[in-house]
Scaffold this motif. Structure first.
Motif, short mmCIF file in Angstrom:
data_model
loop_
_atom_site.label_atom_id
_atom_site.label_comp_id
_atom_site.label_asym_id
_atom_site.label_seq_id
_atom_site.Cartn_x
_atom_site.Cartn_y
_atom_site.Cartn_z
N HIS A 143 8.72 -2.91 -10.11
CA HIS A 143 7.82 -2.77 -11.45
C HIS A 143 7.52 -1.69 -11.93
CE1 HIS A 143 7.52 -5.69 -15.16
NE2 HIS A 143 5.58 -5.16 -14.99
N HIS A 144 7.23 -0.93 -11.20
CA HIS A 144 6.23 0.44 -11.81
C HIS A 144 7.11 1.28 -11.73
CE1 HIS A 144 2.62 -2.50 -11.84
NE2 HIS A 144 2.54 -1.58 -12.72
N GLN A 145 8.68 1.47 -11.37
CA GLN A 145 9.64 2.42 -11.13
C GLN A 145 9.37 3.63 -9.91
OE1 GLN A 145 8.20 1.59 -14.21
NE2 GLN A 145 9.83 0.05 -14.30
N ALA A 172 1.58 -12.71 -0.49
CA ALA A 172 2.65 -13.87 -0.98
C ALA A 172 3.75 -12.22 -1.73
CB ALA A 172 2.67 -14.03 -1.99
N GLU A 173 3.07 -11.83 -1.76
CA GLU A 173 4.53 -10.61 -2.11
C GLU A 173 5.28 -9.69 -1.39
OE1 GLU A 173 2.94 -9.75 -6.91
OE2 GLU A 173 3.30 -8.19 -5.49
N LEU A 174 4.29 -9.54 0.03
CA LEU A 174 4.29 -9.12 0.78
C LEU A 174 5.61 -10.07 2.05
CD1 LEU A 174 3.34 -5.85 0.53
CD2 LEU A 174 1.83 -6.98 2.89
N LEU A 178 -2.23 0.04 5.11
CA LEU A 178 -0.99 -1.58 4.92
C LEU A 178 0.05 -0.57 4.45
CD1 LEU A 178 -3.33 -4.60 5.53
CD2 LEU A 178 -1.48 -3.27 7.06
N PRO A 179 0.56 -0.99 3.23
CA PRO A 179 2.07 -0.44 2.32
C PRO A 179 0.75 -1.35 1.40
CG PRO A 179 2.51 -2.46 4.01
CD PRO A 179 1.55 -2.16 4.44
N GLU A 180 1.87 -0.93 0.18
CA GLU A 180 1.61 -1.35 -0.81
C GLU A 180 2.69 -2.31 -1.10
OE1 GLU A 180 0.46 -2.84 -3.54
OE2 GLU A 180 -0.81 -1.16 -4.60
N SER A 181 2.98 -3.27 -1.95
CA SER A 181 3.63 -4.21 -1.94
C SER A 181 5.07 -3.71 -3.11
CB SER A 181 2.38 -5.22 -3.52
OG SER A 181 3.89 -6.12 -3.95
N ARG A 228 -2.52 -2.55 -13.04
CA ARG A 228 -2.55 -0.97 -13.26
C ARG A 228 -2.44 -0.50 -12.39
NH1 ARG A 228 -5.68 2.17 -17.88
NH2 ARG A 228 -5.15 3.86 -17.67
N TYR A 229 -3.54 -0.75 -11.28
CA TYR A 229 -3.08 0.64 -9.75
C TYR A 229 -2.61 -0.17 -9.16
CZ TYR A 229 -6.37 2.39 -13.58
OH TYR A 229 -7.65 2.40 -14.46
N GLY A 230 -2.49 -1.74 -8.47
CA GLY A 230 -1.90 -1.81 -7.69
C GLY A 230 -2.95 -3.24 -6.40
N ARG A 231 -2.07 -3.67 -6.24
CA ARG A 231 -3.18 -4.41 -5.42
C ARG A 231 -3.51 -4.10 -3.94
NH1 ARG A 231 -0.46 -7.49 -9.57
NH2 ARG A 231 1.81 -8.22 -8.69
N ARG A 232 -2.77 -2.84 -2.99
CA ARG A 232 -3.88 -2.04 -1.98
C ARG A 232 -5.17 -1.88 -2.88
NH1 ARG A 232 -2.61 3.06 -0.47
NH2 ARG A 232 -3.48 3.70 1.96
#
Length: 475
Positions: A212-214, A142-144, A203-206, A89-93
């Motif tokens: 996926h969240h437009q 893994a997503e980065l 660091l950046p968000e995935s 919901r809120y992001g990996r970071r």
């Protein structure tokens, strides 16, 4: 989304080729996120040194000691399961930052605990943070990471875990003495937790989560910074958009019950369970006790235990260096038979009741370290990696949480039954039993675990959708 991304791509096509800078940036992101593994190892290992002094401070019963030790595992199961929806919901970071804040609160709570109940609650919070990081960090990295470097970068988490264990052993040794020394042992966990929280702000968000969240513009911008050139960015975006068209029919936890997801679930949860049921923590937790019973002095037993820690760190580093070149599946299939053989040899040494000395002692230590080398170099390196790779984006976080919870539940089970097994089966029977589990792990990997090295997350997802989880790879 496809048209929106196509409209935005020309805005970034003029950017310079910065692939070398991008490689460094990805490595830095993985290294900062891996501090979660350091906390995982430190807070798991420090209780071994602290519990002696906690027992004196609070006059703990055996049950009290067990609850303080077990609280971490119980909290980890809860943290692993609850953190998935949060990171979705809120992001990996933000989820990693929140876990770091819980680490800080838990470490301070342990250090200042006025009584046994408060310490148990604080350890539960620490466990929640550990469970969350074991779920979120491998998925985030893994997503980065690009496909060709993903194995080594995700597995860095396990290596830093080993370093955290070693750090806990050394801190426990250096601070031992004063009655309340355990408070400082726990409080020192604040330092890496602060480093993790502060580091994650830079660091950046995935980019996969953002798409996926437009949040297409932000996702494309970050992907350019992570890859450094438009060609890999275009290729990765095309794969991402193609898999986004193949939506998951269900949402939430129900999605995990879909038939087409089942092969990934079997592979990830099986490796998660076998990574603990194969016995690595039996050696980590009980090596000094087992060695001391053979007649080896306590100081020599502790020194061998440090050797176990050093061996696990070295072999994890070797696994990180090789896992993208050799492949996850191949490393597991090559090393697991030798892990089983080491345990069979170790069990055979205990067949005789005669004191273990000379060549038998050397063979015992060699078999012990050999098992650590081959088991940690395979299952322990691959466990977080495989689970972070094989699931579709829409359910990856929740599924990874389930895999992480499986690790912790299996670890708890092994911790609870090991000494009972030693009393019932003897050292020989116990080591042979865990040797058989390593054989079972080999069979399981051969039958159910595909090769994912050099394959993008989206290609793995497409294979899963098509009912071709193993791809062109033959079992």
């Amino acid at each position: 989304m496809q048209s929106r991304v196509s409209e935005l791509l020309p805005e970034f096509s003029h950017l310079e080729d910065r692939r070398k800078e991008a490689k460094r940036y990805v490595a830095m992101a993985a290294a900062v996120a891996a501090i979660g593994g350091l906390l995982f190892g430190y807070d798991t290992g420090i209780i071994a040194s602290a519990l002696i002094y906690v027992t004196r401070s609070f006059s703990l019963s055996t049950a009290g000691q067990e609850w303080i030790a077990a609280a971490l595992n119980l909290g980890a199961v809860a943290g692993a399961l609850l953190s998935g929806p949060v990171s979705d919901r809120y992001g990996r970071r933000p989820a990693v930052i929140f876990a770091a804040l819980v680490f800080i609160a838990g470490s301070i709570g342990c250090g200042l605990a006025p009584n046994q109940g408060t310490l148990i609650v604080a350890r539960l919070f620490l466990g929640c943070a550990i469970g969350a990081t074991t779920q979120i960090v491998p998925v985030y990295v893994a997503e980065l990471a690009p496909a060709e470097r993903r194995g080594g970068l995700v597995s860095l988490f396990q290596m830093v875990f080993s370093l955290g264990l070693l750090l806990a052993f050394f801190v426990g040794y250096e601070l031992a003495g004063p009655r309340d020394c355990w408070r400082m042992m726990f409080m020192l966990g604040v330092i890496p937790a602060v480093l993790l929280a502060v580091g994650m702000f830079f660091l950046p968000e995935s980019p996969r989560w953002l798409l996926h969240h437009q949040q297409e513009r932000r996702a494309i911008s970050i992907l350019y910074r992570l890859r450094g050139h438009h060609e890999p960015v275009h290729r990765e975006l095309n794969d991402l958009l193609a898999t986004n068209d193949e939506t998951v029919e269900e949402s939430g936890w129900k999605a995990l019950r879909q038939r087409w997801v089942r092969p990934a679930l079997i592979a990830a949860l099986g490796v998660a369970a076998l990574s603990q049921l194969s016995g690595p923590n039996v050696i980590v937790y009980y090596a000094p006790i087992i060695l001391a019973k053979t007649g080896l002095g306590h100081s020599a037993a502790l020194l061998t235990s440090v050797g176990v820690g050093i061996t696990s760190t070295i072999t994890t580093g070797m696994g990180i260096a090789l896992i993208d070149r050799v492949g996850r599946r191949r490393m597991l299939l090559v090393m697991l038979p030798f892990a089983a053989l080491s345990l069979f040899v170790l069990g055979s040494i205990f067949l005789s009741n005669a004191p273990i000395a000379g060549m038998r002692m050397a063979a015992m230590v060699a078999a012990l370290l050999g098992y650590i080398f081959f088991n940690f170099g395979s299952l322990s390196v691959a466990v977080w990696l495989i689970a972070s790779e094989v699931f579709p984006l829409e359910i990856r976080s929740k599924a990874m949480g389930l895999a992480s919870a499986t690790v912790w539940l299996s670890d708890t089970l092994v911790s609870l039954v090991t000494l009972t097994l030693v009393n019932a089966l003897g050292s020989t029977g116990t080591f042979w039993l865990f040797g058989l589990v390593n054989v079972l792990a080999f069979v399981f990997v051969w039958a159910f675990v595909p090769e994912t090295a050099g394959t993008t997350l989206e290609e793995i997802e497409t294979r899963l959708h098509q009912g071709n989880f193993f791809g062109t790879h033959k079992r």
